[in-house]
Design an enzyme around this catalytic site. Structure first.
Site, mmCIF file in Angstrom:
data_model
loop_
_atom_site.group_PDB
_atom_site.id
_atom_site.type_symbol
_atom_site.label_atom_id
_atom_site.label_comp_id
_atom_site.label_asym_id
_atom_site.label_seq_id
_atom_site.Cartn_x
_atom_site.Cartn_y
_atom_site.Cartn_z
ATOM 1 N N ASN A 149 0.866 -1.185 0.000
ATOM 2 C CA ASN A 149 0.000 0.000 0.000
ATOM 3 C C ASN A 149 0.897 1.226 0.000
ATOM 4 O O ASN A 149 1.540 1.537 1.006
ATOM 5 C CB ASN A 149 -0.886 -0.038 1.256
ATOM 6 C CG ASN A 149 -1.731 1.212 1.420
ATOM 7 O OD1 ASN A 149 -1.789 2.053 0.520
ATOM 8 N ND2 ASN A 149 -2.375 1.337 2.570
ATOM 9 N N TRP A 150 0.936 1.902 -1.157
ATOM 10 C CA TRP A 150 1.840 3.061 -1.272
ATOM 11 C C TRP A 150 1.290 4.306 -0.584
ATOM 12 O O TRP A 150 1.982 5.324 -0.490
ATOM 13 C CB TRP A 150 2.111 3.360 -2.758
ATOM 14 C CG TRP A 150 3.091 2.406 -3.398
ATOM 15 C CD1 TRP A 150 3.647 1.296 -2.821
ATOM 16 C CD2 TRP A 150 3.622 2.486 -4.722
ATOM 17 N NE1 TRP A 150 4.489 0.672 -3.718
ATOM 18 C CE2 TRP A 150 4.495 1.382 -4.891
ATOM 19 C CE3 TRP A 150 3.438 3.367 -5.783
ATOM 20 C CZ2 TRP A 150 5.189 1.155 -6.085
ATOM 21 C CZ3 TRP A 150 4.121 3.139 -6.974
ATOM 22 C CH2 TRP A 150 4.997 2.046 -7.114
ATOM 23 N N LYS A 151 0.015 4.254 -0.179
ATOM 24 C CA LYS A 151 -0.612 5.417 0.466
ATOM 25 C C LYS A 151 -0.428 6.652 -0.429
ATOM 26 O O LYS A 151 -0.476 6.529 -1.651
ATOM 27 C CB LYS A 151 -0.066 5.598 1.887
ATOM 28 C CG LYS A 151 -0.163 4.280 2.683
ATOM 29 C CD LYS A 151 0.119 4.411 4.144
ATOM 30 C CE LYS A 151 -0.033 3.047 4.818
ATOM 31 N NZ LYS A 151 0.131 3.086 6.273
ATOM 32 N N HIS B 87 -9.306 1.247 5.348
ATOM 33 C CA HIS B 87 -8.004 1.367 6.020
ATOM 34 C C HIS B 87 -8.170 2.271 7.240
ATOM 35 O O HIS B 87 -8.950 3.238 7.198
ATOM 36 C CB HIS B 87 -6.979 1.950 5.039
ATOM 37 C CG HIS B 87 -5.580 1.856 5.563
ATOM 38 N ND1 HIS B 87 -5.089 2.739 6.495
ATOM 39 C CD2 HIS B 87 -4.596 0.969 5.317
ATOM 40 C CE1 HIS B 87 -3.843 2.397 6.789
ATOM 41 N NE2 HIS B 87 -3.518 1.330 6.090
ATOM 42 N N GLU C 178 -6.469 4.592 8.297
ATOM 43 C CA GLU C 178 -6.231 6.013 8.010
ATOM 44 C C GLU C 178 -7.475 6.662 7.396
ATOM 45 O O GLU C 178 -7.743 7.841 7.628
ATOM 46 C CB GLU C 178 -5.001 6.152 7.095
ATOM 47 C CG GLU C 178 -3.723 5.874 7.880
ATOM 48 C CD GLU C 178 -2.575 5.304 7.069
ATOM 49 O OE1 GLU C 178 -2.595 5.379 5.826
ATOM 50 O OE2 GLU C 178 -1.637 4.762 7.704
ATOM 51 N N GLU D 225 -4.942 -5.045 10.656
ATOM 52 C CA GLU D 225 -3.889 -4.044 10.839
ATOM 53 C C GLU D 225 -4.107 -3.337 12.175
ATOM 54 O O GLU D 225 -4.902 -2.379 12.241
ATOM 55 C CB GLU D 225 -3.944 -3.012 9.709
ATOM 56 C CG GLU D 225 -3.707 -3.592 8.337
ATOM 57 C CD GLU D 225 -3.150 -2.553 7.369
ATOM 58 O OE1 GLU D 225 -2.125 -2.861 6.746
ATOM 59 O OE2 GLU D 225 -3.689 -1.446 7.265
ATOM 60 N N GLY E 8 3.025 2.100 10.701
ATOM 61 C CA GLY E 8 3.967 3.193 10.525
ATOM 62 C C GLY E 8 4.756 3.542 11.774
ATOM 63 O O GLY E 8 5.426 4.568 11.823
ATOM 64 N N SER F 234 3.836 -2.443 10.090
ATOM 65 C CA SER F 234 5.291 -2.498 10.222
ATOM 66 C C SER F 234 5.890 -3.844 9.829
ATOM 67 O O SER F 234 6.829 -4.329 10.462
ATOM 68 C CB SER F 234 5.719 -2.109 11.640
ATOM 69 O OG SER F 234 5.349 -0.765 11.915
ATOM 70 N N GLY G 190 3.070 -1.294 4.200
ATOM 71 C CA GLY G 190 3.073 0.129 3.899
ATOM 72 C C GLY G 190 4.474 0.600 3.546
ATOM 73 O O GLY G 190 4.942 0.456 2.417
ATOM 74 N N GLY G 191 5.180 1.154 4.526
ATOM 75 C CA GLY G 191 6.485 1.778 4.303
ATOM 76 C C GLY G 191 7.463 0.923 3.505
ATOM 77 O O GLY G 191 8.126 1.415 2.590
HETATM 78 P P1 13P Z 1 3.375 0.183 7.599
HETATM 79 O O1 13P Z 1 3.873 -1.106 6.959
HETATM 80 O O2 13P Z 1 4.096 1.396 7.115
HETATM 81 O O3 13P Z 1 3.273 0.065 9.069
HETATM 82 O O4 13P Z 1 1.863 0.378 7.041
HETATM 83 C C1 13P Z 1 0.975 -0.680 7.138
HETATM 84 C C2 13P Z 1 -0.258 -0.294 6.429
HETATM 85 O O5 13P Z 1 -0.979 0.596 6.848
HETATM 86 C C3 13P Z 1 -0.583 -1.004 5.177
HETATM 87 O O6 13P Z 1 -1.870 -0.723 4.750
#
Ligand code: 13P
Length: 245
Positions: free
Chosen positions: A10-12, A93, A95, A160, A166, A200, A221-222
């Site tokens: 997920n590149w956000k 998600h 977020e 999640e 993050g 993470s 994510g990251g």
């Molecule tokens: P991180 O891997 O950066 O913690 O993000 C996880 C995430 O929100 C994937 O959707």
């Protein structure tokens, strides 16, 4: 040792046209691990261009609107996401639940819209830090599942925990195993579903998480922004699938 794994990135709100070289950079890991399904959710502006570069890598949107069209400035319908080249869409998600006030009812409406457009929704659930401290994590996730999931049709769940996103904090393997078993139990009356872990996931902890029996893959994510990290996670998943598949 027989099931496939799905590694999703997920590149956000990250990435421009310059980021598309990523698909060439992960090709080696992709080819070396045919039992691992790979998915990237780039920003919607990149889906169409990514489709020309993605090869066997699946593409997803990061959200869609519950309506098929109309006066919703800035939003995208599920049909638009699919037509751009996606097969999946992330829904609910944390977020979006936090930044856009999405409730589980909104999430379910979006998931139904996604299914109607021929997309597979990846529906996110997860408890906050306070919820876990109070020992409410199963109650919260159970409630999210009850109100977010469509009654039928295809979907994927991503667990999640909000406090692990993050932050560099990961849930312990035993916490992940027990939450995934709980989620599996909640879904026991329906067809088999993929349940991913997110929060993470990094090259250093991926193998420990992906070896868990009820973990069908990861939502990253990251570490999905760096081709070398994402490739390492694909390779970690490859250790737990049957190469003949
Ligand atoms: P991180 O891997 O950066 O913690 O993000 C996880 C995430 O929100 C994937 O959707």
């Amino acid at each position: 040792m027989q099931r496939r794994k799905l590694i999703a990135g997920n590149w956000k709100m990250n990435g421009t046209g310059q980021s598309l070289g990523f698909f060439d950079e992960i090709r080696q890991a992709s080819e070396a691990n045919p039992g691992v399904d790979i998915l990237i959710a780039p920003p919607a502006t990149l889906i169409h261009r990514a489709a020309a570069r993605a090869g066997r890598v699946l593409l997803a949107g990061q959200d869609c609107h519950a309506q098929t069209s109309g006066a919703h400035t800035g939003d995208l319908s599920a049909d638009m996401i699919r037509e751009a080249g996606a097969s999946h869409v992330i829904i609910g998600h944390s977020e979006r639940r936090a930044d856009h006030g999405e409730t589980s009812e909104t999430v379910r409406a979006k998931a139904l819209a996604a299914q109607a457009a021929g997309l597979i929704p990846i529906i996110c659930v997860g408890e906050s830090e306070d919820d876990r401290r109070a020992g409410r994590e199963q109650a919260i996730v159970g409630d999210q599942l009850e109100h977010s999931l469509p009654a039928e049709g295809e979907f994927i769940i991503a667990y999640e925990p909000v406090w692990a996103i993050g932050t560099g904090l990961t849930a312990s393997e035993s916490d992940i195993a027990s939450m995934h078993a709980f989620i599996r139990g909640q879904l026991a009356n329906g067809p088999a579903r993929l349940v991913l872990y997110g929060g993470s996931v990094k090259p250093g902890n991926a193998a420990g998480i992906l070896q868990l029996a009820d973990v069908d893959g990861a939502l990253v994510g990251g570490a999905s922004l760096k081709a070398s990290d994402f490739s390492a996670i694909i390779s970690a998943a490859g250790k737990f699938v049957n190469h003949a598949e």
